[in-house]
Motif scaffolding. Structure first.
Motif, short mmCIF file in Angstrom:
data_model
loop_
_atom_site.label_atom_id
_atom_site.label_comp_id
_atom_site.label_asym_id
_atom_site.label_seq_id
_atom_site.Cartn_x
_atom_site.Cartn_y
_atom_site.Cartn_z
N LYS A 7 11.23 -14.23 58.69
CA LYS A 7 11.97 -14.31 57.43
C LYS A 7 12.80 -15.60 57.39
O LYS A 7 12.85 -16.28 56.38
CB LYS A 7 12.86 -13.09 57.24
CG LYS A 7 13.56 -13.06 55.89
CD LYS A 7 14.26 -11.73 55.68
CE LYS A 7 14.92 -11.65 54.35
NZ LYS A 7 14.00 -11.57 53.23
N GLY A 8 13.43 -15.93 58.51
CA GLY A 8 14.21 -17.16 58.59
C GLY A 8 13.32 -18.39 58.41
O GLY A 8 13.71 -19.35 57.74
N LEU A 9 12.13 -18.37 59.00
CA LEU A 9 11.18 -19.47 58.84
C LEU A 9 10.78 -19.63 57.37
O LEU A 9 10.78 -20.73 56.83
CB LEU A 9 9.95 -19.24 59.72
CG LEU A 9 8.82 -20.27 59.61
CD1 LEU A 9 9.30 -21.66 60.03
CD2 LEU A 9 7.63 -19.84 60.45
N ILE A 10 10.47 -18.52 56.73
CA ILE A 10 10.08 -18.54 55.31
C ILE A 10 11.21 -19.09 54.46
O ILE A 10 11.00 -19.96 53.61
CB ILE A 10 9.67 -17.13 54.84
CG1 ILE A 10 8.36 -16.71 55.49
CG2 ILE A 10 9.58 -17.06 53.32
CD1 ILE A 10 8.00 -15.25 55.31
N GLU A 11 12.42 -18.60 54.69
CA GLU A 11 13.58 -19.05 53.90
C GLU A 11 13.83 -20.54 54.09
O GLU A 11 14.15 -21.26 53.14
CB GLU A 11 14.82 -18.24 54.26
CG GLU A 11 14.76 -16.81 53.75
CD GLU A 11 15.89 -15.94 54.28
OE1 GLU A 11 16.65 -16.37 55.19
OE2 GLU A 11 16.01 -14.80 53.79
N THR A 12 13.70 -21.03 55.32
CA THR A 12 13.92 -22.45 55.60
C THR A 12 12.83 -23.31 54.95
O THR A 12 13.12 -24.35 54.36
CB THR A 12 13.97 -22.70 57.12
OG1 THR A 12 14.92 -21.81 57.71
CG2 THR A 12 14.36 -24.13 57.43
N MET A 13 11.57 -22.86 55.03
CA MET A 13 10.48 -23.59 54.37
C MET A 13 10.73 -23.67 52.86
O MET A 13 10.57 -24.73 52.26
CB MET A 13 9.14 -22.88 54.62
CG MET A 13 8.58 -23.02 55.98
SD MET A 13 7.06 -22.05 56.07
CE MET A 13 6.37 -22.67 57.58
N TYR A 14 11.09 -22.56 52.28
CA TYR A 14 11.33 -22.49 50.84
C TYR A 14 12.49 -23.41 50.45
O TYR A 14 12.39 -24.19 49.49
CB TYR A 14 11.61 -21.05 50.43
CG TYR A 14 11.85 -20.86 48.95
CD1 TYR A 14 10.82 -21.03 48.03
CD2 TYR A 14 13.11 -20.50 48.47
CE1 TYR A 14 11.03 -20.85 46.68
CE2 TYR A 14 13.32 -20.32 47.12
CZ TYR A 14 12.28 -20.49 46.23
OH TYR A 14 12.52 -20.31 44.88
N LYS A 15 13.56 -23.35 51.21
CA LYS A 15 14.76 -24.16 50.92
C LYS A 15 14.43 -25.66 50.92
O LYS A 15 14.77 -26.38 49.98
CB LYS A 15 15.84 -23.86 51.97
CG LYS A 15 17.07 -24.72 51.88
CD LYS A 15 18.03 -24.37 53.00
CE LYS A 15 18.69 -25.60 53.51
NZ LYS A 15 19.50 -25.36 54.70
N TYR A 16 13.75 -26.13 51.95
CA TYR A 16 13.45 -27.57 52.05
C TYR A 16 12.38 -28.01 51.07
O TYR A 16 12.43 -29.12 50.56
CB TYR A 16 13.09 -27.96 53.48
CG TYR A 16 14.30 -27.99 54.38
CD1 TYR A 16 15.35 -28.88 54.15
CD2 TYR A 16 14.41 -27.11 55.45
CE1 TYR A 16 16.47 -28.89 54.95
CE2 TYR A 16 15.53 -27.13 56.26
CZ TYR A 16 16.56 -28.01 56.00
OH TYR A 16 17.67 -28.03 56.79
N THR A 17 11.42 -27.14 50.80
CA THR A 17 10.36 -27.50 49.84
C THR A 17 10.95 -27.61 48.44
O THR A 17 10.60 -28.51 47.68
CB THR A 17 9.23 -26.45 49.87
OG1 THR A 17 8.78 -26.33 51.20
CG2 THR A 17 8.09 -26.88 48.99
N LYS A 18 11.87 -26.71 48.10
CA LYS A 18 12.50 -26.77 46.77
C LYS A 18 13.30 -28.04 46.57
O LYS A 18 13.50 -28.48 45.44
CB LYS A 18 13.42 -25.55 46.56
CG LYS A 18 12.68 -24.37 46.00
CD LYS A 18 13.63 -23.31 45.53
CE LYS A 18 14.06 -23.65 44.13
NZ LYS A 18 14.64 -22.55 43.40
N GLN A 19 13.76 -28.63 47.66
CA GLN A 19 14.57 -29.85 47.56
C GLN A 19 13.74 -31.12 47.35
O GLN A 19 14.29 -32.16 47.04
CB GLN A 19 15.44 -30.01 48.81
CG GLN A 19 16.51 -28.95 48.92
CD GLN A 19 17.31 -29.07 50.21
OE1 GLN A 19 17.10 -29.95 51.02
NE2 GLN A 19 18.23 -28.14 50.39
N LEU A 20 12.42 -31.01 47.51
CA LEU A 20 11.57 -32.19 47.32
C LEU A 20 11.56 -32.59 45.86
O LEU A 20 11.35 -31.78 44.97
CB LEU A 20 10.13 -31.89 47.79
CG LEU A 20 9.97 -31.69 49.29
CD1 LEU A 20 8.55 -31.28 49.61
CD2 LEU A 20 10.35 -32.93 50.05
N ARG A 21 11.78 -33.87 45.63
CA ARG A 21 11.82 -34.39 44.25
C ARG A 21 10.89 -35.56 44.12
O ARG A 21 10.60 -36.29 44.92
CB ARG A 21 13.24 -34.82 43.91
CG ARG A 21 14.20 -33.66 44.03
CD ARG A 21 15.53 -33.98 43.38
NE ARG A 21 16.49 -32.95 43.65
CZ ARG A 21 16.54 -31.79 43.02
NH1 ARG A 21 15.68 -31.49 42.11
NH2 ARG A 21 17.46 -30.91 43.33
#
Length: 161
Positions: free
Chosen positions: A147-161
């Motif tokens: 779950k922590g891995l998923i949340e971290t992946m999601y967090k950093y991917t959302k920050q890509l601009r």
């Protein structure tokens, strides 16, 4: 397996797209337990809330339960004598040009790495491990839970601009 050959032959365009522009997302993971299955389902729901089209492929190890039979899957029985995967869902998944492909395993699986090597995804995202550099465009350092891995992946991917 023919993983190194798949890496060399794959000439797919690799580039991270801003998350807001991404339309198609792939998720690949190995079945471990019910909790990981629930975490992946929650992640899918989150991505769909963001308007993304999500496809999932799971690797089902021997003597593991396939919870709910919701996702396409492949097993070691789909590996032929020559080291090629002959599962139609797995091959279709690797040919799909996802904007992002998330590989949600803490320990790399050789069969999944083969599909990652052959994948046409634009940006492959996975957990950082020392020897798996050629398989990912974006690697996440995370040593906690799935779950922590998923949340971290999601967090950093959302920050890509």
């Amino acid at each position: 397996m023919r993983t190194r050959k798949a890496l060399r032959k794959n000439q797919s365009l690799r580039a991270s797209l801003p998350y807001k522009q991404a339309l198609s997302i792939g998720i690949m993971f190995s079945v471990e337990d019910k909790q990981k299955h629930l975490d992946v389902k929650e992640f899918i729901h989150q991505l769909e809330q963001d308007g993304k089209k999500v496809q999932v492929l799971e690797y089902l190890p021997l003597k593991k339960e396939n919870y709910e039979f919701m996702f396409d899957f492949f097993t070691v029985k789909d590996l032929n004598f020559w080291g090629r995967i002959n599962s139609a869902p797995a091959l279709k998944f690797s040919e799909t040009p996802f904007d992002y492909l998330f590989y949600i395993d803490r320990e790399p699986n050789p069969m999944a790495l083969y599909l990652l090597a052959a994948s046409k995804a634009r940006c492959r995202v996975g957990r950082f491990t020392e020897n798996e550099n050629p398989y990912f465009e974006m690697m996440i350092e995370q040593n906690g839970t799935n779950k922590g891995l998923i949340e971290t992946m999601y967090k950093y991917t959302k920050q890509l601009r």
